[in-house]
Motif scaffolding. Structure first.
Motif, short mmCIF file in Angstrom:
data_model
loop_
_atom_site.label_atom_id
_atom_site.label_comp_id
_atom_site.label_asym_id
_atom_site.label_seq_id
_atom_site.Cartn_x
_atom_site.Cartn_y
_atom_site.Cartn_z
N PRO A 1 -57.91 -25.55 -4.95
CA PRO A 1 -58.35 -25.47 -6.31
C PRO A 1 -59.49 -24.24 -6.61
O PRO A 1 -59.73 -23.79 -7.56
N PHE A 2 -60.31 -24.19 -5.51
CA PHE A 2 -61.31 -22.97 -5.85
C PHE A 2 -60.50 -21.41 -5.79
O PHE A 2 -60.90 -20.64 -6.63
N LEU A 3 -59.58 -21.33 -4.97
CA LEU A 3 -58.66 -19.99 -5.22
C LEU A 3 -58.01 -20.09 -6.52
O LEU A 3 -58.17 -18.83 -7.05
N LEU B 1 -62.19 -31.89 -2.96
CA LEU B 1 -62.44 -30.40 -2.77
C LEU B 1 -62.12 -29.85 -4.14
O LEU B 1 -61.13 -29.01 -4.13
N LYS C 1 -60.00 -16.87 -13.51
CA LYS C 1 -61.12 -16.32 -14.39
C LYS C 1 -60.55 -15.25 -15.48
O LYS C 1 -59.60 -14.43 -15.17
N LEU D 1 -68.84 -20.44 -9.16
CA LEU D 1 -67.67 -19.41 -9.01
C LEU D 1 -67.84 -18.23 -10.27
O LEU D 1 -67.59 -17.46 -9.79
N ASP E 1 -67.98 -17.13 -3.57
CA ASP E 1 -66.96 -16.84 -3.86
C ASP E 1 -65.61 -17.77 -3.17
O ASP E 1 -66.29 -18.55 -2.42
N SER E 2 -64.79 -17.71 -3.68
CA SER E 2 -63.75 -19.06 -3.19
C SER E 2 -63.30 -19.13 -1.50
O SER E 2 -63.19 -20.15 -1.25
N THR E 3 -63.56 -17.99 -1.07
CA THR E 3 -63.52 -18.22 0.55
C THR E 3 -64.79 -18.68 1.17
O THR E 3 -64.77 -19.08 2.19
N GLY E 4 -66.09 -18.74 0.18
CA GLY E 4 -67.46 -19.14 0.74
C GLY E 4 -67.41 -20.59 0.78
O GLY E 4 -68.29 -21.42 1.10
N ASN F 1 -58.94 -25.30 0.31
CA ASN F 1 -59.56 -24.69 -0.63
C ASN F 1 -58.95 -24.22 -2.09
O ASN F 1 -59.20 -23.56 -2.77
N PRO G 1 -63.55 -28.08 -7.98
CA PRO G 1 -64.69 -27.55 -8.63
C PRO G 1 -65.66 -28.45 -9.30
O PRO G 1 -66.75 -28.60 -9.52
N HIS H 1 -69.90 -8.35 -7.81
CA HIS H 1 -70.99 -9.46 -7.31
C HIS H 1 -71.83 -8.58 -6.32
O HIS H 1 -72.68 -9.23 -6.00
N ASN I 1 -59.20 -21.39 -9.30
CA ASN I 1 -60.45 -21.07 -10.16
C ASN I 1 -60.79 -19.52 -10.16
O ASN I 1 -60.91 -18.89 -11.39
N PHE I 2 -60.57 -18.88 -8.78
CA PHE I 2 -60.79 -17.49 -8.86
C PHE I 2 -59.62 -16.63 -9.85
O PHE I 2 -60.08 -15.85 -10.48
N ASN J 1 -65.12 -9.53 -9.06
CA ASN J 1 -65.47 -10.12 -7.64
C ASN J 1 -66.09 -9.05 -6.97
O ASN J 1 -67.20 -9.44 -6.31
N SER K 1 -66.41 -15.17 4.17
CA SER K 1 -66.44 -14.92 2.88
C SER K 1 -66.20 -13.44 2.73
O SER K 1 -66.39 -12.48 3.64
N GLU K 2 -64.83 -13.07 2.10
CA GLU K 2 -64.42 -11.85 1.79
C GLU K 2 -65.56 -10.86 1.19
O GLU K 2 -65.65 -9.87 1.52
N ARG K 3 -66.31 -11.48 0.28
CA ARG K 3 -67.28 -10.65 -0.22
C ARG K 3 -68.26 -10.15 0.80
O ARG K 3 -68.70 -9.24 0.79
#
Lengths: 90, 659
Positions: free
Chosen positions: B416-418, A63, B424, A33, A39-42, B414, A65, B445, B420-421, B442, B619-621
């Motif tokens: 915890p990962f959001l 789930l 940053k 990350l 990315d967080s959506t991936g 998802n 990090p 990248h 984390n985003f 973001n 993925s958004e990216r």
């Protein structure tokens, strides 16, 4: 075993998130990350890969990090997960 | 509303009439009603007219009493009757009823810095024959576009870059450094454009070009220096805002043709539509976009607004396939790489407006910027709150409240990962671009898709955040965080993306003029002086506007949370019923390698991945990458290789004034 998992995870990351770029110099300890590898959506794509390849379910509380944010962390997580599974089935 | 173009050439006494005609031909979509050219001495001015005011007598170029000052102009000065009164009182004689002529006389009285009390959306060129100088001017917020190319005593200008490229002497090249910026913050910075050596007059600026060269001056600047300076009761201020918006709407209805409105079903467009409907025009026509994809569609709210306001409404349904099909035209008009397809439905919307014989629409654009409507402002607030206790497990949970759609749509797993985003660079709260840092990072990248050569070209650049910081007003760091975030949003994004790619370009592609009451400079200045709490109240956006709207529009629409306007992306090109051939060539290894911006192998793998998933990219990216790569490739194809990609027939009935 760990080496093999590490290699599989590494291949998946390079193929799927770095679009085959082997020259990026991806280290096993690089954070996905923070370094923008995923990315967080991936992340869910990675989860799908793990569940399919290793035939286990990633539980909601796993789930995080701490389990999934680098090749090394993923490999450790998968190894432990498989060990628990084997222990459970024994 | 119109298109303007011109050549000032101090190296020759005769700007080429044939080139001027071609310049005009390339922007005739902006003004198909009449064409005019002025030729005199070193100057050639050209104008394509969309007749809105003084239909019979307003053909341009327009001049002053003794024909020493000539004007071509795109846009509207909404308070022209009031300005005209003053000018007539001081002895000026008018020969038309247009707002254009105001400029010629104001220039005589005030010189190049003529903007005081001029309330409008405009881009103009004034040729002063006596002093042999050209003045280029642009409105305060950058609603109307104005580009130029300047080399060796010669200046070309135009409403769109394509008109400047009509001159074969102008080199056509895409600027890799600007591509890099757009693949960071979505828009070129400041004067930059997609194209090397083509610049734009910045919002609130004017330029003077003479034998001594070119110089640019600011005449108005967005400022939050007085944020919070009014501490009168909120109800009193809400009332004042109501009156301001009433007047801003009133003067924007001035036209000799009928005026319609966009009605998205959100607070802003509903507000403006209500004002028109209740005070000025009981038979209002309204227009909106609908999507077959329920995630983006707002039809339900539009219907509620239409029922409540009883307007005569039409909407255009957009499918993914249609968005994909018109995308090349969208890129041709926007003249910049796009990281979203959101402009495409607006192109179809203006077509619908035009087919219904409307040339002018009011819209709610600008409200989210000035009253802090965007999620990014709340995100900044939550991040600052979290940064005070970075170890808190509770504080980041606010993001789920902020983005229920993202958190539920992807999968709650998802979370915890959001988090984390959003965490940053959490503690860099003193960084000038703090509000936008994680977005820029973001998006940047995407640079990993750039080719090796491209990476090398941009490697020497100062970091984007530093270059942005260098453009900030001196007292910026003393402003409250919300004002800083709003300034960042407005200075980067408003003119160079929103008002161009989603505003002027998509409307003018079909000869439709958008008018924006929220961007009346009096409303903007009012908003900038409000206490930040009156813009964003805890986490309730556009707080004061909701107060003003309370007895004007139905409560469920007044209190409705903002829904970001978005459109589907990858499936527009690779979905089940899409014609992949439309875009396949532009993604081919050959084409990508030849143009040199992107890494052919990576692009191929991205496309393979997209195809394998039936056109879906989660993925958004990756979605941004796909459309960013496609639009850049299209730009190269249409503007560099095959220019002009949509050639124009020769113009007939051009009135030529020679001097």
């Amino acid at each position: 075993m760990l080496d093999q998992i590490t290699q599989q995870v590494r291949n998946f990351i390079i193929e799927n998130f770095l679009y085959g770029d082997v020259n990026r110099g991806l280290n096993d300890t690089d954070f996905f990350l923070e370094q923008g590898i995923i990315d967080s959506t991936g992340v869910l794509e990675l989860v799908g890969f793990l569940e399919q390849t290793y035939s286990f379910k990633v539980e909601d509380e796993e789930l995080i990090p701490e389990n999934l944010n680098s090749i090394a962390l993923v490999s450790d997580y998968v190894t432990k997960k498989l060990q628990t599974q084997n222990a459970g089935s024994n | 509303m119109c298109g303007i173009a011109g050549i000032i050439d101090f190296t020759s006494n005769q700007p080429d009439e044939a080139v001027l005609r071609q310049m005009l031909g390339l922007i005739r979509h902006r003004g198909p009603d009449a064409f005019g050219i002025y030729l005199g001495g070193n100057a050639g001015l050209a104008h394509a007219r969309l007749s809105i005011i003084d239909l019979s007598g307003g053909d341009q170029p327009i001049h002053n009493e003794d024909q020493t000052v000539w004007v071509v102009y795109n846009g509207e000065i909404f308070n022209y009757p009031e300005l005209r009164e003053g000018l007539e009182a001081s002895g000026h004689k008018f020969y038309t009823r247009t707002d254009t002529e105001i400029l010629a006389h104001l220039y005589e009285d005030r010189g190049p810095n003529l903007f005081k009390d001029v309330n409008g959306q405009f881009a103009f060129a004034i040729w002063d024959r006596t002093r042999k100088r050209l003045v280029l001017g642009r409105d305060r917020l950058g609603i109307r576009p104005l580009f130029y190319y300047h080399a060796a005593g010669r200046l070309l200008f135009g409403s769109e870059v394509k008109s400047i490229f009509a001159d074969p002497r102008v080199p056509r090249a895409i600027d890799p450094k600007v591509i890099s910026d757009i693949f960071t913050c979505w828009a070129p910075l400041g004067e930059d454009t997609t194209f090397k050596d083509v610049h734009q007059i910045k919002p609130g600026h004017y330029a003077v070009f003479s034998t001594e060269g070119m110089k640019t001056y600011p005449y108005w600047q967005l400022s939050f220096s007085e944020s919070g300076s009014t501490n009168r009761p909120i109800d009193e201020q809400a009332e004042e805002l109501k009156e301001l918006l009433h007047d801003a709407t009133r003067i924007r209805l001035r036209a000799d043709v009928p005026v319609g409105a966009y009605l998205s079903g959100g607070l802003d467009s509903t507000y403006i539509t209500s004002v028109v409907k209740k005070s000025f025009n009981n038979k209002l026509r309204t227009f909106s976009v609908a999507f077959t994809d329920g995630r983006f569609d707002e039809t339900l709210f539009q219907q509620k607004a239409v029922q409540a306001l009883e307007t005569d409404h039409s909407s255009i349904l957009c499918t993914e396939k249609q968005i994909g099909e018109i995308f090349p035209q969208v890129v041709w008009h926007s003249e910049a790489p796009l990281l979203r397809t959101a402009p495409a439905p607006l192109y179809r919307l203006s077509k619908l407006v035009r087919e219904n014989n409307f040339k002018v629409v009011l819209t709610g654009e600008g409200s989210d910027e000035i009253f802090a409507g965007y999620d990014i402002f709340k995100e900044d607030k939550v991040r600052r709150f979290w940064a005070r206790q970075p170890d808190s497990k509770i504080r980041p949970m606010l993001f789920q409240k902020l983005y229920p759609d993202i958190f539920s749509a992807t999968d709650t797993r998802n979370r915890p990962f959001l988090e984390n985003f959003f965490g940053k660079d959490l503690t860099q709260v003193d960084s000038p671009g703090y509000s936008h840092l994680i977005r820029w990072e973001n998006t940047a990248h995407l640079h990993s898709f750039f080719s090796k050569e491209m990476q090398e070209t941009i490697a020497g650049q100062q970091p984007f955040a530093d270059r942005f910081a260098a453009t900030l007003p001196a007292d910026f760091n003393a402003w409250d965080p919300l004002s800083r975030a709003q300034y960042t949003e407005m200075s980067i994004f408003l003119s160079n993306y929103l008002l161009s790619s989603q505003g002027d370009r998509m409307a003018m592609a079909n000869a439709v003029e958008g008018r924006y009451p929220f961007l009346d400079y009096r409303v903007v200045e009012f908003a900038c002086k409000l206490h930040p709490h009156h813009r964003l109240h805890v986490l309730k956006e556009k707080y004061i506007l909701r107060r003003s709207a309370a007895d004007l529009i139905p409560p469920e629409l007044a209190q409705r949370p903002k829904q970001p306007y978005r459109a589907p992306i990858s499936r527009c090109f690779f979905g089940r019923d899409c014609d992949e051939d439309l875009v396949a060539d532009h993604f081919s290894e050959d084409s990508v390698r030849r143009n040199g911006y992107f890494d052919p192998a990576k692009v191929t793998r991205l496309i393979q991945k997209c195809r394998k998933q039936n056109g879906s990219l989660s993925s958004e990216r990756e979605n941004m990458a796909l459309v960013g790569i496609l639009s850049t490739q299209l730009l190269h194809y249409m503007f560099i290789d095959e220019f002009p990609f949509y050639p124009q027939d020769e113009l007939k009935d051009v009135k030529v004034y020679r001097q």
